[in-house]
Write an enzyme that holds these catalytic residues in place. Structure first.
Site, short mmCIF file in Angstrom:
data_model
loop_
_atom_site.label_atom_id
_atom_site.label_comp_id
_atom_site.label_asym_id
_atom_site.label_seq_id
_atom_site.Cartn_x
_atom_site.Cartn_y
_atom_site.Cartn_z
N CYS A 178 0.81 -1.08 -0.12
CA CYS A 178 0.08 -0.02 0.06
C CYS A 178 0.74 1.30 0.06
O CYS A 178 0.46 2.55 -0.34
CB CYS A 178 -0.91 -0.04 1.09
SG CYS A 178 -2.19 -1.41 1.22
N ASN B 31 -9.97 0.18 -0.11
CA ASN B 31 -8.54 0.32 -0.04
C ASN B 31 -8.04 -0.38 -1.59
O ASN B 31 -8.03 -1.60 -1.63
CB ASN B 31 -7.86 -0.48 1.29
CG ASN B 31 -6.63 -0.52 1.29
OD1 ASN B 31 -5.88 0.05 0.30
ND2 ASN B 31 -5.76 -1.10 2.38
N HIS C 111 -3.20 7.61 2.32
CA HIS C 111 -3.83 6.24 1.78
C HIS C 111 -4.97 5.78 2.21
O HIS C 111 -5.19 6.06 3.64
CB HIS C 111 -2.69 5.11 2.09
CG HIS C 111 -2.90 3.85 2.16
ND1 HIS C 111 -3.62 3.38 0.74
CD2 HIS C 111 -3.17 2.68 2.81
CE1 HIS C 111 -3.90 2.02 0.80
NE2 HIS C 111 -3.68 1.64 2.20
N1 COA Z 1 -18.74 -8.14 9.31
C1 COA Z 1 -19.09 -8.34 10.47
N2 COA Z 1 -18.49 -8.54 11.44
C2 COA Z 1 -17.05 -8.68 11.37
C3 COA Z 1 -16.41 -8.22 10.00
C4 COA Z 1 -17.22 -8.18 9.20
N3 COA Z 1 -16.80 -7.88 7.70
N4 COA Z 1 -15.27 -8.64 10.28
C5 COA Z 1 -14.92 -9.10 11.40
N5 COA Z 1 -16.11 -8.89 12.06
C6 COA Z 1 -16.23 -9.16 13.60
C7 COA Z 1 -14.91 -9.82 14.21
O1 COA Z 1 -15.24 -11.26 14.00
C8 COA Z 1 -15.22 -9.72 15.71
O2 COA Z 1 -16.03 -10.58 16.05
P1 COA Z 1 -16.10 -10.99 17.67
O3 COA Z 1 -16.01 -9.93 18.59
O4 COA Z 1 -17.19 -11.92 18.02
O5 COA Z 1 -15.05 -11.73 17.77
C9 COA Z 1 -15.78 -7.91 15.68
O6 COA Z 1 -16.30 -8.04 14.35
C10 COA Z 1 -14.83 -7.23 15.90
O7 COA Z 1 -13.51 -7.32 15.08
P2 COA Z 1 -12.19 -6.55 15.17
O8 COA Z 1 -11.34 -7.16 14.24
O9 COA Z 1 -11.81 -6.38 16.47
O10 COA Z 1 -12.94 -5.13 14.57
P3 COA Z 1 -12.23 -3.81 14.32
O11 COA Z 1 -13.15 -2.80 14.69
O12 COA Z 1 -10.62 -3.92 14.65
O13 COA Z 1 -12.21 -3.45 12.86
C11 COA Z 1 -10.95 -3.92 10.77
C12 COA Z 1 -11.73 -4.59 12.10
C13 COA Z 1 -10.18 -4.90 9.73
C14 COA Z 1 -11.83 -2.87 10.00
C15 COA Z 1 -9.62 -3.00 11.45
O14 COA Z 1 -8.92 -3.71 12.34
C16 COA Z 1 -8.78 -2.27 10.51
O15 COA Z 1 -9.19 -1.55 9.45
N6 COA Z 1 -7.63 -2.74 10.48
C17 COA Z 1 -6.49 -2.39 9.55
C18 COA Z 1 -6.77 -2.83 8.29
C19 COA Z 1 -6.06 -2.23 7.10
O16 COA Z 1 -6.14 -1.00 7.12
N7 COA Z 1 -5.23 -3.00 6.57
C20 COA Z 1 -4.45 -2.41 5.36
C21 COA Z 1 -3.33 -1.67 5.70
S1 COA Z 1 -2.60 -0.87 4.49
#
Ligand code: COA
Length: 321
Positions: free
Chosen positions: A112, A278, A248
């Protein structure tokens, strides 16, 4: 001698996948995706549509905007993680499409952060007199390495391409570039298969992105905060000196945290993550192109471009548009 962006271009595949479409594919909801990421929809490449197809369309728009003929281009750099072929590079394939023969063409792989890396490399070619007119592209078909049954990743990514023409100029231009990486975090965000490792998975069509979302999120917010400080300090600038943040586009919450670090209202931040998801190396040049074309970014404005991605890699470019 400076390097200056003289034209921008962007291209998105026609096919759109909304959050509601994803609700039919995995257990998720439009509300969850919007609240946690800010994403509403993303574009995905059609059958047979490749990274080079997207790169070519974005490049032609950038060349037209700059008023530069393809024959004048003396350097092509494509930032991509999703090359058309294992080799030759997508930059060489793009060169063939554009009918350019001879000048250096190569890919940069920094996931990215790829476009920020590529722009930095092109800037150094121009400053040292090795090139005069460079085509710098970020292009991706991440949909090909997305596991569409994994809700924790498939809701985040999209396909697209963005490009700029970077020319030698007496006036600034790119003011400073800052690149970093720490390979110790490779497994937090990766495709664990490649050519010399687990190639069977590639053959069987199981080469997919895997991510520890929470860890990536925390590291990204912390790191992007630091790079803002580093960039301002290197230029003896204050937070208020930046006109536009072009970040980004991974997650609206990460973008908002960086804006807060800059004391910047969200009106001065270019946001496309809602529309594009993204798009990895394509996200910064696509966002830049959107804000240039809709007239928000004007000549003479001071822009801070920043990115974070797999590797981990991260970086920034401060420039006068
Ligand atoms: N829809 C519904 N629920 C979902 C889900 C989806 N698409 N994806 C995950 N969940 C659930 C998880 O299973 C978890 O459930 P649980 O509490 O029962 O275990 C809950 O939602 C919370 O998950 P969590 O991973 O803690 O959520 P979060 O607030 O951290 O958001 C991301 C997840 C991926 C959106 C976030 O961590 C993120 O944006 N990370 C950076 C990713 C990124 O930018 N990557 C590229 C970098 S260049």
């Amino acid at each position: 001698m400076y390097s200056r962006i003289t034209g921008t271009g962007g291209f998105l595949p026609e096919k759109v996948l909304t959050n509601h479409d994803l609700e039919q594919m995995v257990e998720t909801s439009d509300a969850w995706i919007r609240e946690r990421t800010g994403i509403e929809k993303r574009h995905v490449a059609g059958e047979g549509e490749t990274t080079c197809d997207l790169a070519e369309a974005a490049s032609r728009r950038a060349l037209a905007a700059a008023g530069v003929d393809v024959a004048e281009i003396d350097l092509i750099i494509v930032a991509t993680t999703t090359a058309d072929k294992i080799f030759p590079s997508t930059a060489c394939l793009l060169q063939k499409r554009l009918g350019i023969h001879g000048p250096a063409a190569f890919d940069v792989q920094a996931v990215c952060s790829g476009f920020v890396y590529a722009l930095t490399v092109a800037d150094k070619f121009i400053r040292t007199g090795s090139a005069k007119k460079a085509l710098v592209v970020g292009a991706e078909t991440l949909s090909r390495i997305t596991d569409w049954s994994d809700r924790s990743t498939c809701v985040l990514f999209g396909d697209g391409a963005g490009a700029v023409v970077l020319e030698a100029s007496d006036e600034p231009g790119i003011l400073s570039t800052h690149l970093h990486a720490d390979g110790k975090y490779d497994e937090l965000l990766h495709v664990p298969t490649g050519v010399s490792q687990n190639y069977d998975a590639v053959r069987q069509g199981r080469a997919f992105m895997e991510m520890q979302g929470n860890d990536v999120f925390r590291f990204a917010v912390r790191t992007l905060g630091k790079i803002v400080d580093e960039t301002l300090a290197a230029n003896d600038m204050k937070k208020g000196d930046i006109d536009w943040l072009v970040p980004h586009q991974a997650n609206i919450r990460i973008i908002a945290a960086t804006a807060k670090k800059l004391n910047m209202p969200m009106e001065r931040v270019v946001v496309t993550v809602n529309e594009h998801g993204n798009t990895s190396a394509a996200s910064v040049p696509l966002a830049l192109d959107v804000a240039v074309r809709d007239g928000r970014i004007q000549r003479g404005d001071t822009l801070l471009l920043e990115a974070f991605g797999g590797g981990f890699t991260w970086g920034s470019v401060l420039l006068k548009y």
